[in-house]
Structure formats: structure tokens, C-alpha cells
Design a protein around this motif. Structure first.
Motif, PDB file in Angstrom:
ATOM      1  N   CYS A 204       0.845  -1.201   0.000  1.00 37.81           N
ATOM      2  CA  CYS A 204       0.000   0.000   0.000  1.00 37.81           C
ATOM      3  C   CYS A 204       0.882   1.253   0.000  1.00 37.81           C
ATOM      4  O   CYS A 204       1.748   1.422   0.855  1.00 37.81           O
ATOM      5  N   ARG A 205       0.633   2.157  -0.949  1.00 41.91           N
ATOM      6  CA  ARG A 205       1.466   3.354  -1.048  1.00 41.91           C
ATOM      7  C   ARG A 205       1.201   4.352   0.075  1.00 41.91           C
ATOM      8  O   ARG A 205       1.920   5.329   0.222  1.00 41.91           O
ATOM      9  N   ARG A 206       0.168   4.089   0.854  1.00 40.58           N
ATOM     10  CA  ARG A 206      -0.053   4.943   2.021  1.00 40.58           C
ATOM     11  C   ARG A 206       1.119   4.782   3.001  1.00 40.58           C
ATOM     12  O   ARG A 206       1.362   5.673   3.832  1.00 40.58           O
ATOM     13  N   ASN A 207       1.857   3.672   2.892  1.00 44.44           N
ATOM     14  CA  ASN A 207       3.054   3.492   3.716  1.00 44.44           C
ATOM     15  C   ASN A 207       4.055   4.626   3.512  1.00 44.44           C
ATOM     16  O   ASN A 207       4.870   4.912   4.386  1.00 44.44           O
ATOM     17  N   PHE A 208       4.037   5.250   2.315  1.00 39.89           N
ATOM     18  CA  PHE A 208       4.941   6.364   2.056  1.00 39.89           C
ATOM     19  C   PHE A 208       4.638   7.543   2.965  1.00 39.89           C
ATOM     20  O   PHE A 208       5.510   8.361   3.256  1.00 39.89           O
ATOM     21  N   VAL A 209       3.362   7.651   3.379  1.00 40.31           N
ATOM     22  CA  VAL A 209       2.918   8.807   4.168  1.00 40.31           C
ATOM     23  C   VAL A 209       2.971   8.507   5.659  1.00 40.31           C
ATOM     24  O   VAL A 209       3.565   9.251   6.434  1.00 40.31           O
ATOM     25  N   ASP A 210       2.324   7.388   6.061  1.00 39.69           N
ATOM     26  CA  ASP A 210       2.285   7.055   7.480  1.00 39.69           C
ATOM     27  C   ASP A 210       2.213   5.544   7.686  1.00 39.69           C
ATOM     28  O   ASP A 210       3.156   4.910   8.101  1.00 39.69           O
ATOM     29  N   ASP A 211       1.080   4.930   7.352  1.00 38.58           N
ATOM     30  CA  ASP A 211       0.903   3.502   7.553  1.00 38.58           C
ATOM     31  C   ASP A 211      -0.132   2.998   6.553  1.00 38.58           C
ATOM     32  O   ASP A 211      -0.963   3.761   6.069  1.00 38.58           O
ATOM     33  N   ALA A 212      -0.081   1.698   6.273  1.00 35.34           N
ATOM     34  CA  ALA A 212      -0.974   1.117   5.269  1.00 35.34           C
ATOM     35  C   ALA A 212      -2.436   1.269   5.660  1.00 35.34           C
ATOM     36  O   ALA A 212      -2.782   1.336   6.845  1.00 35.34           O
ATOM     37  N   ILE A 213      -3.308   1.310   4.643  1.00 34.35           N
ATOM     38  CA  ILE A 213      -4.748   1.292   4.889  1.00 34.35           C
ATOM     39  C   ILE A 213      -5.110  -0.041   5.540  1.00 34.35           C
ATOM     40  O   ILE A 213      -4.566  -1.087   5.189  1.00 34.35           O
ATOM     41  N   ASN A 214      -6.042  -0.024   6.472  1.00 32.66           N
ATOM     42  CA  ASN A 214      -6.514  -1.282   7.078  1.00 32.66           C
ATOM     43  C   ASN A 214      -7.516  -1.913   6.108  1.00 32.66           C
ATOM     44  O   ASN A 214      -8.732  -1.854   6.295  1.00 32.66           O
ATOM     45  N   ILE A 215      -6.982  -2.520   5.060  1.00 31.61           N
ATOM     46  CA  ILE A 215      -7.797  -3.058   3.973  1.00 31.61           C
ATOM     47  C   ILE A 215      -8.685  -4.206   4.460  1.00 31.61           C
ATOM     48  O   ILE A 215      -9.860  -4.293   4.113  1.00 31.61           O
ATOM     49  N   ARG A 216      -8.121  -5.067   5.271  1.00 35.62           N
ATOM     50  CA  ARG A 216      -8.889  -6.216   5.758  1.00 35.62           C
ATOM     51  C   ARG A 216     -10.073  -5.763   6.614  1.00 35.62           C
ATOM     52  O   ARG A 216     -11.179  -6.301   6.508  1.00 35.62           O
ATOM     53  N   GLY A 217      -9.850  -4.771   7.453  1.00 35.29           N
ATOM     54  CA  GLY A 217     -10.921  -4.275   8.318  1.00 35.29           C
ATOM     55  C   GLY A 217     -12.061  -3.654   7.526  1.00 35.29           C
ATOM     56  O   GLY A 217     -13.244  -3.835   7.852  1.00 35.29           O
ATOM     57  N   ILE A 218     -11.721  -2.904   6.471  1.00 37.71           N
ATOM     58  CA  ILE A 218     -12.747  -2.307   5.619  1.00 37.71           C
ATOM     59  C   ILE A 218     -13.555  -3.399   4.930  1.00 37.71           C
ATOM     60  O   ILE A 218     -14.783  -3.323   4.818  1.00 37.71           O
ATOM     61  N   LYS A 219     -12.857  -4.417   4.462  1.00 34.79           N
ATOM     62  CA  LYS A 219     -13.532  -5.533   3.790  1.00 34.79           C
ATOM     63  C   LYS A 219     -14.532  -6.202   4.717  1.00 34.79           C
ATOM     64  O   LYS A 219     -15.684  -6.476   4.338  1.00 34.79           O
ATOM     65  N   GLY A 568      -3.503   8.727  11.592  1.00 35.35           N
ATOM     66  CA  GLY A 568      -3.311   7.433  12.241  1.00 35.35           C
ATOM     67  C   GLY A 568      -4.161   6.338  11.625  1.00 35.35           C
ATOM     68  O   GLY A 568      -5.306   6.562  11.227  1.00 35.35           O
ATOM     69  N   ARG A 569      -3.609   5.141  11.539  1.00 37.01           N
ATOM     70  CA  ARG A 569      -4.321   3.972  11.020  1.00 37.01           C
ATOM     71  C   ARG A 569      -5.310   3.458  12.067  1.00 37.01           C
ATOM     72  O   ARG A 569      -4.987   3.390  13.263  1.00 37.01           O
ATOM     73  N   VAL A 570      -6.486   3.090  11.616  1.00 38.15           N
ATOM     74  CA  VAL A 570      -7.470   2.469  12.504  1.00 38.15           C
ATOM     75  C   VAL A 570      -7.082   1.007  12.688  1.00 38.15           C
ATOM     76  O   VAL A 570      -6.964   0.269  11.709  1.00 38.15           O
ATOM     77  N   LYS A 571      -6.879   0.609  13.911  1.00 40.97           N
ATOM     78  CA  LYS A 571      -6.482  -0.772  14.192  1.00 40.97           C
ATOM     79  C   LYS A 571      -7.665  -1.552  14.748  1.00 40.97           C
ATOM     80  O   LYS A 571      -8.505  -1.019  15.461  1.00 40.97           O
ATOM     81  N   MET A 572      -7.690  -2.839  14.423  1.00 42.98           N
ATOM     82  CA  MET A 572      -8.766  -3.694  14.899  1.00 42.98           C
ATOM     83  C   MET A 572      -8.548  -4.014  16.369  1.00 42.98           C
ATOM     84  O   MET A 572      -7.438  -4.360  16.788  1.00 42.98           O
ATOM     85  N   MET A 573      -9.606  -3.924  17.141  1.00 43.66           N
ATOM     86  CA  MET A 573      -9.530  -4.206  18.561  1.00 43.66           C
ATOM     87  C   MET A 573      -9.987  -5.649  18.822  1.00 43.66           C
ATOM     88  O   MET A 573     -10.706  -6.247  18.021  1.00 43.66           O
ATOM     89  N   GLU A 574      -9.548  -6.200  19.944  1.00 44.55           N
ATOM     90  CA  GLU A 574      -9.937  -7.554  20.330  1.00 44.55           C
ATOM     91  C   GLU A 574     -10.559  -7.539  21.721  1.00 44.55           C
ATOM     92  O   GLU A 574     -10.315  -6.617  22.512  1.00 44.55           O
ATOM     93  N   ARG A 575     -11.359  -8.540  21.987  1.00 44.63           N
ATOM     94  CA  ARG A 575     -11.835  -8.718  23.355  1.00 44.63           C
ATOM     95  C   ARG A 575     -10.623  -8.924  24.255  1.00 44.63           C
ATOM     96  O   ARG A 575      -9.583  -9.418  23.820  1.00 44.63           O
ATOM     97  N   SER A 576     -10.757  -8.572  25.515  1.00 39.47           N
ATOM     98  CA  SER A 576      -9.629  -8.710  26.433  1.00 39.47           C
ATOM     99  C   SER A 576      -9.215 -10.175  26.541  1.00 39.47           C
ATOM    100  O   SER A 576     -10.032 -11.093  26.357  1.00 39.47           O
TER     101      SER A 576
END
Length: 622
Positions: A204-219, A568-576
Motif C-alpha cells: 500500500c502506497r499509504r506506507n509512504f505517508v504514514d501507515d498502510a490502509i486497514n484493507i482487511r478491516g474495511i472488507k 493514524g491507522r485504525v487498528k482492529m480491537m480484540e476482546r480482552s
């Protein structure tokens, strides 16, 4: 005299005061540039000119050289100049020859590893990309690689899904359209929304700027918020196709061939479809009811017939299938486990990862309550075994790994999750013997290791000068890779090498027989199996005398020019860990709508800007 001398401030030497060292502005800037360069190297390999890439590497090595020895100080500068000639169209074959000799000299005479590695990598690049170097010389510096029309995330996806397209649909709130875009190239979007290793994000070319798109999460969000719809199936062709194996590769091929109008039958050895998605991935990552819903949808849409509990050759001979069908696709997966080949491994209590996860996939109730469990391996399957053992009530779970923690092949979040749930990683320890009492396991004897020279990208472990240790164990779970049971197909005349069924570049073994997925590539990811199945469907359709195309009736929202500042990239959260470790319920939480929109907005729409702008009019993968 001595007292006088010591008391005289003029005679007593004074030490200079030491300053507390801190990072200078220049050093901070260099660190920032280095990090940006790392990101670009990671994300920019697709479509990169090999000669330009080699030149950039050589110049980077030259900037890092201390300049003490001539091979680094002079040789790397000269190499960069020769590479510039190749790129500018000013080179001849003798230039490339001179460059090769220079690389060998740097490799052989540099004082330290900085020059040594630079020379070695130059030699490797010139060997592996010799055609590209020659193309530059014979075409006045022009690059022979088709660098236009390449959307990095799409090219990196084994199924070549139109990722910017479905992100744009999701951003517009058209979730069903997003799923239609997905299913054009990948009939199992929910599976990939939950368990895909997302190789697309690396490029992902967004890596050039900050961090990759969370493609899996969007899907995942798009699939979970879409509505049901039906797919148009072409009129019947009268051709019959057999698919052997109902895993992700077999399902993909069956789905697309079914939509093309062919009469498809899947022969599945087990009682359920899904392959290693079901029998190798625990329900806490991919709930079974969701898996069944997705599989049942595509079976219905493509009008696929399924014969369950049908083993080859015990229930039906492969030669009969060949006789009864116009084409055959073999996608049997890798459902056998590799052995440790150490004394005692046949004792009661030693299970392969395939046995454990397969039993869980079949719904069998296993109970490890109060038991000490040792898992051998460092891949994703090993982590699945360890985390499953925790959920089955194990008192303790130890992961024995012969390499360093930094060398694990699993995704880092899988290891972190296992450690959070109470598993213990025992790195640099190789199994040498299963300790038994009678016929039952009581422990695993391990030999401490040290990291040796790099071999195939990772340091090779070697026995350490330390005593062997014994870890207490009631169960030993072996997760050191999967094997392929290709013997029945080898006996039927298919070409098999190292248990893998061989094919040509068009997935064909011999006329009318095609193969793909794990049984051909070796154990791999779900998305790679899907990609192989998609290619096979296209080639089987062509073999049968047709040229069907999977069409898309979705309008992709227009790309908008916006302010693409760092975010900032949106990261997937998990149950504790405390909550999730006691059950097999889905552990990962999905995105909220707000998070979805924030993440979609980060997409740079490389399908319309940059090199992607040149892709109009090019025929896509179908």
C-alpha cells in the motif's frame, strides 16, 4: 612537598566536564529520512525498475560507508556511475560486464560487511535481472517492466481484487456494491475479512505517508453490513467439471465455473466444505456459522453439486472421474502433519496440529483441563494450536521454538495474542526426544540452540554448548508444517515431486486435468488458494472452448482530490485476553462506521492517480 603539590590548584590536573549527549537536529532528521526510506522500500517494490532499485541500494550503501577501504569509498561510487549510464541509455554490453566485475571485486575485497553485502547484492541483482539490464542497454535506457497500470495493492493481492474500488463503494455507504466488487475476483470476502494475511497492505502506497490502509478491516465491515443479492448465471454449456477438494481453492474454481454455465460437482472427503479454513483455523478467528453462510451462498448461486464423505481412491477412482467429466480440478489441500522424527513421537499424547484443529473443526469436544501442553513450532498454525489449548482448559501452554522470537513465521499479532492469553514462548530450543512413562507422554526433551549464519533469510539455529532440558507435558502438539497426501494421484499418473502435484504455468497437469492450491504450491494462505482457483477457472473455461468473462454491474464512485495529510491507522480491537481465552467466540471486534469512514478517507486512490491513471482500457484479470 606532596601535601603542598596536592593543595596547589595550579599543580592538580582537572578533568573536563562531560556533557549529556542528546540527539542533534541533524541526527533526528537523518532518523526520520531513514524511516521514510524503509517504508518506501517495503511498499515500493511492485513495478519498480530493477536497475533503478539496484542503483538506489548502491547509493544508500555508499552513504553508510566509513570510507576507510577503497572498495566502499571508490568502488560503490563507480558502481553508481555505471548504473546511471545504464539508466540514461549511454551503456553498452561492455558497461554491464564492467559493472559485474566491479561488483565481484567489491564483494571479494571490502574490509567489512557493509561493502561485502553491497557487492553481493549487486551480483545477485545482475544475475536475477540480467534480462532487464540487457533491455536497458539495447533500448536506450528504457525499462522492460510494464510499470503502468499497476495499482500496488491490487497487484500484491493473489486474487487481484479491485481494492480501491470496493473501498470507494464502502466510503460512499454502498456496502452491497463493495461486496459485488470483491466477489468479482474473490468469492469468499468474509473469510478474507477475518483471516487474510493481507499482503496487499505491505505494498500500500499509504506506507509512504504514514501507515498502510486497514484493507482487511474495511472488507469485513462491508461484508457484515451488506444485503443479500443474486448473481446472474450464464446459460448451461453442457460441459461437466469435477472439483476434487472443497477448500478455498476448490470452492473458488467451482463458483466461477458454475457462473460461467458449466455443470460443476465438488468431491469432498470430509463431512463439511471449507478445507483448511474449517479444519485448520479455529472458530475464534472464523466462526463456523458465518463460514457456512458464505459457503452456502456461493454453492446456491453457482448451482454446484457436492458429494460429501467421498474419498479418492477408496470411494471413487480418479480415473473414473476423468472419464465421466470434461475437465478436472485437483485442489486436495495439505491435510497431513509433518513428524518430528525423534524418539517417542508415537506415544499417546502426541498430536499433530492437523489432528487437533481437524477434530475441533468437526465439532469434537476435546478436554485439556489441568494438563500441561507443549506446542512445537513458530508459525500461525502453532499459535492456533497454543491458543486453542488454552481454550480447551490447559493448565499451562509452552511454545517450543528452535529459532529466536524475532524469527517466528507467524504474524506478530498472533504471537502477541498467544502470550497475552498466558502461553509461554521457549525460544531457541529444539526437540530431541519425547519423554514417556509406559506409552504415555510425560515431557519433551529440548536441546538449547544458538543462532548461526543466515540461511534463506533467517539465522540458522545450531546446538548450543548447554545441557538438554525437559519440559513437563501431558500433551505435545506438533505444528511444524503440513504434508500433502498426493499418493493416489501419483498412482493415477499425475506428475508429483516432493509430494506436490506439478503443473504448468496455466495450472494444467495434462489435457483436461488442472491442479492448484496447497497441493501444488505447498501450504500457503487462504487468499493464495483463492488466487490459484480463480486462475484455474479461467483456464478450464478456455480449455472447454469458451471465453466467459465475470462482469461487474457496479459503478465505482469517482475519485476526489483531497488533503491526504498524515493520519493514524485504525487498528482492529480484540476482546480482552481474560474474556476471550475461555471460549471459541470471535475474538476480534469490527470497525465502527466512524472508523470505517476515517480509514476509507486515507486511501490515495492509486487506481486513478499516479501510475494507476494509465490503466484505463487495459483488460483486467478476467
Amino acid at each position: 612537598m606532596a601535601k603542598q603539590a596536592m593543595g596547589d590548584p595550579k599543580r592538580v590536573p582537572r578533568l573536563e566536564k562531560l556533557k549529556l549527549q542528546s540527539q542533534t537536529k541533524a541526527e533526528a532528521c537523518i532518523a526520520e529520512i531513514t524511516k521514510a526510506l524503509d517504508n518506501r522500500m517495503d511498499a515500493g517494490v511492485l513495478g519498480a525498475c530493477p536497475v533503478e532499485f539496484t542503483k538506489a541500494f548502491v547509493e544508500a550503501c555508499g552513504s553508510q560507508s566509513c570510507g576507510k577501504c577503497a572498495p566502499c569509498r571508490i568502488g560503490l561510487k563507480k558502481a553508481a556511475e555505471l548504473l546511471e549510464k545504464v539508466l540514461d541509455g549511454e551503456a553498452c554490453p561492455c558497461t554491464v560486464k564492467e559493472l559485474g566485475e566491479l561488483a565481484q571485486n567489491i564483494y571479494a575485497t571490502a574490509d567489512c560487511a557493509i561493502g561485502f553485502e553491497a557487492g553481493r547484492q549487486m551480483m545477485s541483482a545482475m544475475d536475477k535481472f540480467s534480462d532487464d539490464f540487457d533491455y536497458h542497454v539495447t533500448h536506450d535506457g528504457e525499462c522492460g517492466i510494464d510499470r503502468y497500470g499497476q495499482v500496488p495493492c491490487r497487484e500484491a493481492c493473489p486474487a487481484h481484487v479491485d481494492i480501491p474500488g470496493y473501498i470507494a463503494c464502502a466510503q460512499a455507504g454502498n456496502y452491497t456494491d463493495a461486496v459485488k466488487v470483491l466477489r468479482k475476483d474473490n468469492p469468499l470476502p468474509l473469510a478474507c475479512g477475518l483471516i487474510c494475511e493481507h499482503p496487499c497492505e505491505i505494498s500500500c502506497r499509504r506506507n509512504f505517508v504514514d501507515d498502510a490502509i486497514n484493507i482487511r478491516g474495511i472488507k469485513r465491515f462491508a461484508v457484515e453490513h451488506s444485503t443479500d443479492y443474486n448473481v446472474k448465471r450464464e446459460k448451461s454449456t453442457g460441459k461437466k467439471v469435477a472439483v476434487i477438494g472443497g477448500g478455498p481453492s476448490g470452492l473458488t474454481t467451482a463458483y466461477y465455473l458454475g457462473l460461467m454455465g458449466h455443470d460443476v460437482t465438488i468431491f469432498e472427503r470430509r463431512a463439511h466444505l471449507g478445507g483448511m479454513m474449517r479444519y485448520g483455523i479455529p472458530a475464534y478467528r472464523f466462526p463456523r456459522e458465518q463460514m457456512d453462510k458464505e459457503i452456502n451462498w456461493l454453492i446456491k448461486q453457482a448451482k454446484i453439486k457436492v458429494k460429501y464423505n467421498t474419498d479418492i481412491p477408496n470411494d471413487i477412482k480418479f480415473n473414473k472421474i476423468k472419464k465421466d467429466f470434461d475437465a478436472v480440478y485437483v485442489a486436495i489441500g495439505s491435510h497431513s502433519g509433518n513428524s518430528l522424527r525423534i524418539p517417542g513421537e508415537n506415544a499417546e499424547g502426541v498430536l499433530s496440529a492437523v489432528e487437533l484443529l481437524g477434530a475441533i473443526g468437526d465439532g469434537k469436544k476435546l478436554d485439556f483441563t489441568g494438563e500441561d501442553v507443549v506446542v512445537v513450532g513458530g508459525g500461525n498454525v502453532a499459535m492456533d494450536c497454543a491458543r486453542s489449548a488454552v481454550r480447551l482448559g490447559a493448565k499451562s501452554v509452552t511454545i517450543a521454538y528452535r529459532r529466536r522470537k524475532d524469527d517466528v513465521t507467524c504474524q506478530r499479532e498472533e504471537l502477541d495474542g498467544a502470550l497475552e492469553e498466558g502461553c509461554h514462548l521457549l525460544e531457541l530450543h529444539a526437540p530431541v526426544e519425547v519423554v514417556t512413562k509406559g506409552d504415555k507422554v510425560t515431557g519433551l526433551k529440548l536441546k538449547p540452540q544458538v543462532s548461526g549464519p543466515v540461511d534463506r533469510g533467517r539465522p540458522k539455529p545450531m546446538p548450543a554448548d548447554k545441557k538438554e532440558v525437559v519440559v513437563k507435558a501431558d500433551k505435545i502438539l506438533v505444528a511444524i508444517g503440513q504434508a500433502i497426501n498426493s499418493t493416489p494421484f501419483e498412482k493415477a499418473g499425475l506428475d508429483v515431486e516432493r509430494r506436490r502435484i506439478q503443473n504448468n504455468e496455466f495450472t494444467e497437469v495434462k489435457p483436461g486435468i488442472f491442479v492448484g492450491g496447497d497441493c501444488n504450491s505447498g501450504p500457503a494462505t487462504v487468499i493464495k488458494a483463492i488466487g490459484a482457483g480463480k486462475v484455474a477457472a479461467r483456464n478450464i473455461d478456455n480449455y472447454l472452448g469458451f471465453d466467459h468473462e465475470i462482469k461487474l454491474d457496479v459503478k465505482i464512485p469517482e475519485a476526489k482530490v483531497g488533503d491526504k495529510t498524515a493520519a493514524g491507522r485504525v487498528k482492529m480491537m480484540e476482546r480482552s485476553a481474560e474474556d476471550r481465552k475461555d471460549d471459541f467466540d470471535l475474538m476480534e471486534k469490527g470497525m465502527s462506521k466512524q472508523e470505517l469512514l476515517l480509514e476509507c478517507n486515507r486511501c490515495l486512490r492509486c487506481d486513478h492517480f499516479g501510475m494507476g491513471a494509465f490503466r484505463e482500457g487495459r483488460r483486467q484479470q478476467w
